[in-house]
Design a protein around this motif. Structure first.
Motif, PDB file in Angstrom:
ATOM      1  N   SER A  58       0.960  -0.986  -0.085  1.00 33.53           N
ATOM      2  CA  SER A  58       0.018  -0.139  -0.212  1.00 33.53           C
ATOM      3  C   SER A  58       0.803   1.354   0.108  1.00 33.53           C
ATOM      4  O   SER A  58       2.314   1.073   0.266  1.00 33.53           O
ATOM      5  CB  SER A  58      -1.016  -0.071   1.289  1.00 33.53           C
ATOM      6  N   PHE A  64       1.407  -6.923   1.310  1.00 31.13           N
ATOM      7  CA  PHE A  64       0.534  -7.980   1.109  1.00 31.13           C
ATOM      8  C   PHE A  64       1.086  -9.311   0.539  1.00 31.13           C
ATOM      9  O   PHE A  64       0.622 -10.360   0.887  1.00 31.13           O
ATOM     10  CB  PHE A  64      -0.702  -7.441   0.435  1.00 31.13           C
ATOM     11  N   PHE A 110     -10.896  -2.850  -5.717  1.00 29.01           N
ATOM     12  CA  PHE A 110     -11.764  -3.407  -4.754  1.00 29.01           C
ATOM     13  C   PHE A 110     -13.267  -2.946  -4.998  1.00 29.01           C
ATOM     14  O   PHE A 110     -14.034  -4.192  -4.881  1.00 29.01           O
ATOM     15  CB  PHE A 110     -11.442  -2.936  -3.253  1.00 29.01           C
ATOM     16  N   GLN A 115     -15.380  -5.849  -2.826  1.00 25.75           N
ATOM     17  CA  GLN A 115     -15.128  -6.057  -1.697  1.00 25.75           C
ATOM     18  C   GLN A 115     -14.432  -4.622  -0.834  1.00 25.75           C
ATOM     19  O   GLN A 115     -14.035  -3.685  -1.515  1.00 25.75           O
ATOM     20  CB  GLN A 115     -13.712  -7.166  -1.451  1.00 25.75           C
ATOM     21  N   PRO A 118      -8.798  -3.441   2.711  1.00 31.01           N
ATOM     22  CA  PRO A 118      -8.384  -4.021   3.783  1.00 31.01           C
ATOM     23  C   PRO A 118      -7.533  -3.304   4.577  1.00 31.01           C
ATOM     24  O   PRO A 118      -7.415  -2.012   4.210  1.00 31.01           O
ATOM     25  CB  PRO A 118      -7.086  -5.412   2.939  1.00 31.01           C
TER      26      PRO A 118
END
Length: 277
Positions: A58, A64, A110, A115, A118
């Motif tokens: 990020s 990730f 996303f 979704q 995160p």
């Protein structure tokens, strides 16, 4: 302009050109990327099989995934992405040997997947895909390399067993096994539910999976074929190592980014309980 000044001027021009060459580029199609190291000149084509190392992070540097740390690059086909400015689309701007960072808007990524963001990913930010294109193969080249790997697997397995597990026994189905601790009672049968612990490894010793405890019914397709075959040789309390050829594991398709095609695998399995059908 004296010689010293000329040299400094040339160095400055070279520096400016280099910075311009490796600047962040954004195309009309929405691809955003920065080249760090240039490889070849031939761009990736749709359908090519790519071998990539990459780190996904990020803007806050939350990581990730990092295949360099995992020790295993990923193999993926070059396909168009599902939205403008996707990581997949940006790959078509790269060539074999290139090292680059691709920037992807999290709202697009996303949002397309439906979704929530995160933890560690701010709204309206971008994910950074640091990628190294290790190899680019055409469909024909990739199929040929798979066939060569398939044809040579039996010897690779036999040589590995001879070196690492010379006392191992070979089953008719091609699985090798070596028992460290004997079990008691009747062997596992189809339909029995077993509770085990296991460690899955590649031939180089790298662990790709482990679990304790793991419970599943045997012979009903819940695990790879090699496991169903291996467990039927085990009794309660037994601890064994199994070397499973790829046709009884994940075969020519592999398992996502974790297990490459035609990978024979090593499993250390300990059987704790047997629930009779």
């Amino acid at each position: 302009m004296n010689l010293k000044t000329s040299v400094l001027f040339a160095a400055l021009v070279g520096s400016i050109l280099a910075c311009n060459q490796f600047k962040v580029t954004e195309t009309e199609e929405g691809d955003k990327f920065q080249i760090h190291e240039k490889g070849g000149d031939e761009k990736i084509q749709e359908g090519d099989m790519l071998t990539l190392d990459m780190k996904i992070s990020s803007e806050l540097d939350t990581v990730f995934r990092d295949t360099w740390s995992e020790g295993q690059p990923v193999q993926v086909p070059a396909r168009m992405g599902q939205f403008k400015g996707s990581f997949e689309n940006a790959l078509f701007q790269l060539s074999e040997g290139d090292s680059a960072t691709v920037y992807v808007k999290v709202d697009s990524l996303f949002g397309k997947m439906g979704q929530p963001l995160p933890p560690g990913v701010p709204e309206h930010s971008e994910l950074k895909f640091l990628v190294k294109v290790k190899s680019v193969q055409s469909v024909e080249e990739f199929k040929k390399s798979l066939e060569e790997k398939k044809e040579g697997e039996a010897k690779v397995v036999a040589d590995y067993v001879k070196e690492k597990y010379p006392q191992a026994v070979k089953m008719e189905n091609g699985i090798y096994y070596l028992t460290e601790k004997e079990g008691t009672g009747a062997a596992v049968a189809t339909g029995d539910t077993v509770t085990v612990s296991y460690v899955g490894k590649f031939f180089d010793g790298k662990v790709f999976d482990q679990n304790n405890p793991f419970e599943f019914p045997v012979g009903l397709g819940y695990v790879i074929k090699g496991w169903d075959e291996a467990l039927k040789t085990m009794k309660k309390g037994q601890k064994s190592t199994f070397i499973i050829p790829s046709d009884l594991a994940y075969g020519e398709r592999g398992a996502g980014a974790t297990i490459p095609p035609f990978s024979p695998l090593v499993f250390d399995i300990e059987l704790f309980e047997i629930g009779r059908k």
